[in-house]
Write a protein that holds these residues in place. Structure first.
Motif, PDB file in Angstrom:
ATOM      1  N   UNK A   1       7.527  53.232 -40.383  1.00  7.85           N
ATOM      2  CA  UNK A   1       9.061  52.434 -40.368  1.00  7.85           C
ATOM      3  C   UNK A   1      10.039  53.378 -40.228  1.00  7.85           C
ATOM      4  N   UNK A   2      11.377  52.805 -39.971  1.00  3.47           N
ATOM      5  CA  UNK A   2      12.467  53.519 -39.838  1.00  3.47           C
ATOM      6  C   UNK A   2      13.535  52.791 -40.964  1.00  3.47           C
ATOM      7  N   UNK A   3      14.317  53.821 -41.525  1.00  4.92           N
ATOM      8  CA  UNK A   3      15.115  53.473 -42.502  1.00  4.92           C
ATOM      9  C   UNK A   3      16.305  53.101 -42.058  1.00  4.92           C
TER      10      UNK A   3
ATOM     11  N   UNK B   1      19.649  46.998 -53.468  1.00  6.02           N
ATOM     12  CA  UNK B   1      19.069  47.708 -54.371  1.00  6.02           C
ATOM     13  C   UNK B   1      19.177  49.277 -54.283  1.00  6.02           C
ATOM     14  N   UNK B   2      19.632  50.023 -55.038  1.00  4.51           N
ATOM     15  CA  UNK B   2      19.750  51.505 -54.887  1.00  4.51           C
ATOM     16  C   UNK B   2      18.432  52.452 -54.828  1.00  4.51           C
ATOM     17  N   UNK B   3      17.400  51.828 -55.237  1.00  2.88           N
ATOM     18  CA  UNK B   3      15.995  52.249 -55.409  1.00  2.88           C
ATOM     19  C   UNK B   3      15.310  52.014 -54.031  1.00  2.88           C
ATOM     20  N   UNK B   4      15.724  51.329 -53.407  1.00  4.49           N
ATOM     21  CA  UNK B   4      14.931  50.610 -52.199  1.00  4.49           C
ATOM     22  C   UNK B   4      15.779  50.545 -51.015  1.00  4.49           C
ATOM     23  N   UNK B   5      15.815  51.751 -50.014  1.00  5.18           N
ATOM     24  CA  UNK B   5      16.635  51.786 -48.988  1.00  5.18           C
ATOM     25  C   UNK B   5      15.942  50.796 -47.953  1.00  5.18           C
ATOM     26  N   UNK B   6      16.417  50.068 -47.157  1.00  7.47           N
ATOM     27  CA  UNK B   6      15.988  49.111 -46.305  1.00  7.47           C
ATOM     28  C   UNK B   6      15.331  49.608 -45.148  1.00  7.47           C
ATOM     29  N   UNK B   7      14.083  49.104 -44.783  1.00 11.57           N
ATOM     30  CA  UNK B   7      13.374  49.706 -43.669  1.00 11.57           C
ATOM     31  C   UNK B   7      12.860  48.571 -42.695  1.00 11.57           C
ATOM     32  N   UNK B   8      12.747  49.015 -41.479  1.00 10.44           N
ATOM     33  CA  UNK B   8      12.286  48.304 -40.475  1.00 10.44           C
ATOM     34  C   UNK B   8      11.043  48.786 -39.907  1.00 10.44           C
ATOM     35  N   UNK B   9      10.048  47.813 -40.163  1.00  9.20           N
ATOM     36  CA  UNK B   9       8.480  48.127 -40.054  1.00  9.20           C
ATOM     37  C   UNK B   9       8.324  48.335 -38.296  1.00  9.20           C
ATOM     38  N   UNK B  10       7.245  49.329 -37.948  1.00  8.79           N
ATOM     39  CA  UNK B  10       7.272  49.462 -36.483  1.00  8.79           C
ATOM     40  C   UNK B  10       5.636  48.852 -36.261  1.00  8.79           C
ATOM     41  N   UNK B  11       5.460  48.257 -35.071  1.00  2.34           N
ATOM     42  CA  UNK B  11       3.986  47.553 -34.978  1.00  2.34           C
ATOM     43  C   UNK B  11       4.220  47.234 -33.612  1.00  2.34           C
TER      44      UNK B  11
ATOM     45  N   UNK C   1       2.037  44.704 -25.740  1.00  3.98           N
ATOM     46  CA  UNK C   1       3.283  45.577 -25.694  1.00  3.98           C
ATOM     47  C   UNK C   1       3.165  46.649 -26.772  1.00  3.98           C
ATOM     48  N   UNK C   2       3.107  48.023 -26.491  1.00  7.79           N
ATOM     49  CA  UNK C   2       2.861  49.089 -27.237  1.00  7.79           C
ATOM     50  C   UNK C   2       3.723  49.488 -28.318  1.00  7.79           C
ATOM     51  N   UNK C   3       4.942  48.996 -28.367  1.00  9.73           N
ATOM     52  CA  UNK C   3       5.825  49.325 -29.573  1.00  9.73           C
ATOM     53  C   UNK C   3       6.959  48.117 -29.771  1.00  9.73           C
ATOM     54  N   UNK C   4       6.835  47.378 -30.693  1.00 13.82           N
ATOM     55  CA  UNK C   4       7.639  46.164 -30.931  1.00 13.82           C
ATOM     56  C   UNK C   4       8.379  46.735 -32.203  1.00 13.82           C
ATOM     57  N   UNK C   5       7.997  46.084 -33.461  1.00 18.82           N
ATOM     58  CA  UNK C   5       8.766  46.516 -34.704  1.00 18.82           C
ATOM     59  C   UNK C   5       9.725  45.460 -35.018  1.00 18.82           C
ATOM     60  N   UNK C   6      10.272  45.625 -36.211  1.00 21.90           N
ATOM     61  CA  UNK C   6      11.273  44.547 -36.726  1.00 21.90           C
ATOM     62  C   UNK C   6      12.574  44.796 -36.039  1.00 21.90           C
ATOM     63  N   UNK C   7      13.032  43.933 -35.149  1.00 20.37           N
ATOM     64  CA  UNK C   7      14.118  44.172 -34.168  1.00 20.37           C
ATOM     65  C   UNK C   7      15.244  43.420 -34.696  1.00 20.37           C
ATOM     66  N   UNK C   8      15.211  42.692 -35.699  1.00 23.05           N
ATOM     67  CA  UNK C   8      16.366  41.851 -36.298  1.00 23.05           C
ATOM     68  C   UNK C   8      16.124  41.726 -37.884  1.00 23.05           C
ATOM     69  N   UNK C   9      14.971  42.279 -38.466  1.00 23.85           N
ATOM     70  CA  UNK C   9      14.954  42.084 -39.802  1.00 23.85           C
ATOM     71  C   UNK C   9      14.720  43.353 -40.398  1.00 23.85           C
TER      72      UNK C   9
ATOM     73  N   UNK D   1      20.760  42.920 -38.268  1.00 22.37           N
ATOM     74  CA  UNK D   1      21.678  43.899 -37.532  1.00 22.37           C
ATOM     75  C   UNK D   1      20.614  44.670 -36.401  1.00 22.37           C
ATOM     76  N   UNK D   2      21.100  45.748 -35.830  1.00 21.75           N
ATOM     77  CA  UNK D   2      20.254  46.365 -34.866  1.00 21.75           C
ATOM     78  C   UNK D   2      19.431  47.390 -35.657  1.00 21.75           C
ATOM     79  N   UNK D   3      18.204  47.679 -35.070  1.00 24.58           N
ATOM     80  CA  UNK D   3      17.326  48.638 -35.471  1.00 24.58           C
ATOM     81  C   UNK D   3      16.863  49.369 -34.412  1.00 24.58           C
ATOM     82  N   UNK D   4      15.913  50.473 -34.474  1.00 21.05           N
ATOM     83  CA  UNK D   4      15.501  51.147 -33.525  1.00 21.05           C
ATOM     84  C   UNK D   4      14.486  50.324 -32.676  1.00 21.05           C
ATOM     85  N   UNK D   5      14.004  49.212 -33.110  1.00 18.88           N
ATOM     86  CA  UNK D   5      13.003  48.403 -32.586  1.00 18.88           C
ATOM     87  C   UNK D   5      13.795  47.247 -31.669  1.00 18.88           C
TER      88      UNK D   5
END
Length: 484
Positions: free
Chosen positions: A20-22, A66-76, A85-93, A115-119
């Motif tokens: 993932x990416x935070x 939540x302070x204890x859970x930085x949001x993350x975008x999954x990669x798949x 498609x070799x690299x998709x991921x959460x592009x808007x979630x 909003x925008x994510x690396x994917x």
């Protein structure tokens, strides 16, 4: 209980940064809650009061977390219309939390339109109001009629503008699921030769979602067998209830056998076996009658990622179980819809009915409901006028009557069972579009009424009668774009 009082239990983040990416959400402007899901609130144990509504509004707006859970975008990764498609991921979630429910299970909260994510690739990371309304309502409807699905918690609208085919209003949706892991997660690590990460993902899924498989001689094979079974049963439900997914890419397939990632979906109006609900599907790859075959294709793609751990012949044997599970599940569901005995003769009766429904352009959902609301002879007499070939329908009706008689149930009991299984209303795109157009003008009353229908689709109410009527012929079976 309030949202911030839920016990947050980070699990997916423990897999590490390769998964993932935070990402911090990009806040929306002037956000208001459009709807909350009573079943979603109940699942999490959240009280529907002013304080909870405000927290949910801020979470949907991207201004609270939540302070204890930085949001993350999954990669798949994923096979999209058959091409990899070799690299998709959460592009808007974003996965914004994993929380413990009152019954001690863990549920993931996923914010769509964050909003925008690396994917995001060429996307803007936003969701639009119309697609968010569609996913919210269909999630509620599918859950109510018993089809395995992700759930929803909240739907919000904003003043932020985005561009699709035209300028539209941005919205956000909170989705709930025990896991958001897709077939494409395993494909990503397998094809990028990150085999240690593939093994870690397998271990994670076994531990948290398929612990019963850990005690089998080959846990990974047992896991795949479970996914094959759940997927076959899921697609049997789709076919029995006339649901067209529209985009059955492997990145849209849940490892838990849930209906996942609602895009240009549709429910059949008139029965049309080869109906294509997605404008982008020029070859009909994901046509309604192709969904069972594509289910197996996607499972085969998933199984391929395990070829280093499991013998090919064992994978083939596991996949070979798919059709038998699907056929048995589908026939059982159709017999319940028709209120008839399930035996060797049932398959031919079901097939003959569907063939005649296609030839005569019979409304799919309403036929089953009509058969459930009157004594058998009277119901068949009323339906006969809709079939041009009277002799063919009479032959079918005689065979069907004999099959019903085998149940050895009194008519009242049989009809009540049918009415509890056949929804009075189908969530038609024609009516969804009316809701969307009203909501885009600021009128939420139509949405609220259809939301009530979606939560109680078996209930007959005089004021809901309009929602069970077939659309005009010119509005039937209209395909939708992927941005829907």
């Amino acid at each position: 209980m309030l949202l911030d009082q839920l016990l947050v239990t980070p699990r997916f983040a423990t897999l590490g940064g390769a998964f993932f990416a935070q990402v911090q959400p990009t806040a929306l402007d002037k956000v208001e809650l459009l709807a909350l899901s009573p079943s979603g609130l109940q699942l999490l144990g959240i009280t529907n009061n002013t304080a909870s509504q405000e927290q949910l509004r801020q979470l949907c707006a991207g201004t609270w977390q939540w302070e204890s859970y930085p949001p993350l975008a999954m990669v798949y990764a994923g096979h999209q219309f058959g091409g990899y498609s070799p690299r998709l991921g959460d592009g808007r979630g974003l996965l914004v939390a994993e929380v413990q429910t009152p019954d001690q299970t863990i549920i993931e909260l996923h914010l769509k339109g964050a909003g925008l994510t690396p994917f995001s690739r060429m996307g803007d990371g936003r969701a639009v109001l119309r697609s968010s309304i569609r996913e919210f309502l269909v999630s509620e409807y599918m859950q109510a009629i018993g089809v395995p699905t992700t759930q929803v918690l909240a739907l919000a609208r904003s003043s932020t503008k985005v561009w699709r085919e035209q300028v539209e209003t941005a919205a956000s949706l909170l989705r709930l699921a025990p896991s958001h892991i897709r077939f494409g997660h395993f494909e990503y690590f397998y094809y990028s030769r990150q085999f240690d990460e593939h093994a870690a993902l397998t271990e994670y899924v076994l531990k948290h979602h398929y612990p019963e498989c850990l005690h089998k001689p080959q846990p990974a094979l047992a896991f795949l067998e479970q996914v094959i079974e759940r997927t076959a049963i899921l697609i049997a439900y789709w076919q029995a209830f006339g649901f067209c997914h529209g985009v059955m890419n492997t990145d849209n397939m849940s490892i838990l056998g849930l209906t996942f990632d609602y895009g240009p979906f549709a429910f059949l109006d008139d029965y049309q076996a080869n109906y294509i609900c997605n404008k982008s599907d020029s070859t009909g790859r994901y046509a309604f009658n192709q969904q069972p075959e594509i289910g197996l294709w996607n499972l085969t793609a998933l199984a391929e990622t395990f070829t280093q751990q499991i013998a090919i012949e064992e994978l083939k044997t596991a996949l070979a179980s798919y059709w038998n599970i699907f056929q048995q599940s589908y026939q059982s569901l159709m017999c319940q819809r028709l209120g008839m005995h399930n035996d060797a003769q049932a398959a031919a009766i079901i097939s003959d009915l569907l063939k005649q429904m296609q030839q005569n352009q019979i409304d799919y959902n309403n036929l089953f409901r009509r058969l459930s609301e009157e004594p058998l002879a009277l119901a068949l007499e009323g339906l006969a006028d809709d079939f041009v070939d009277g002799s063919a329908f009479s032959r079918w009706a005689a065979a069907y009557t004999q099959q019903v008689t085998k149940l050895d149930l009194d008519e009242t009991t049989r009809l009540l069972a049918m009415q509890a299984f056949n929804p009075r209303y189908s969530l038609r795109n024609y009516y969804l579009q009316q809701v969307i157009e009203a909501a885009e003008k600021g009128d939420n009353t139509v949405f609220s009424e259809l939301h009530a229908v979606c939560q109680s689709p078996f209930l007959s109410k005089e004021e809901w009668f309009k929602w069970c009527m077939p659309p005009p012929d010119t509005e039937k079976a209209q395909p939708l774009s992927c941005s829907s």
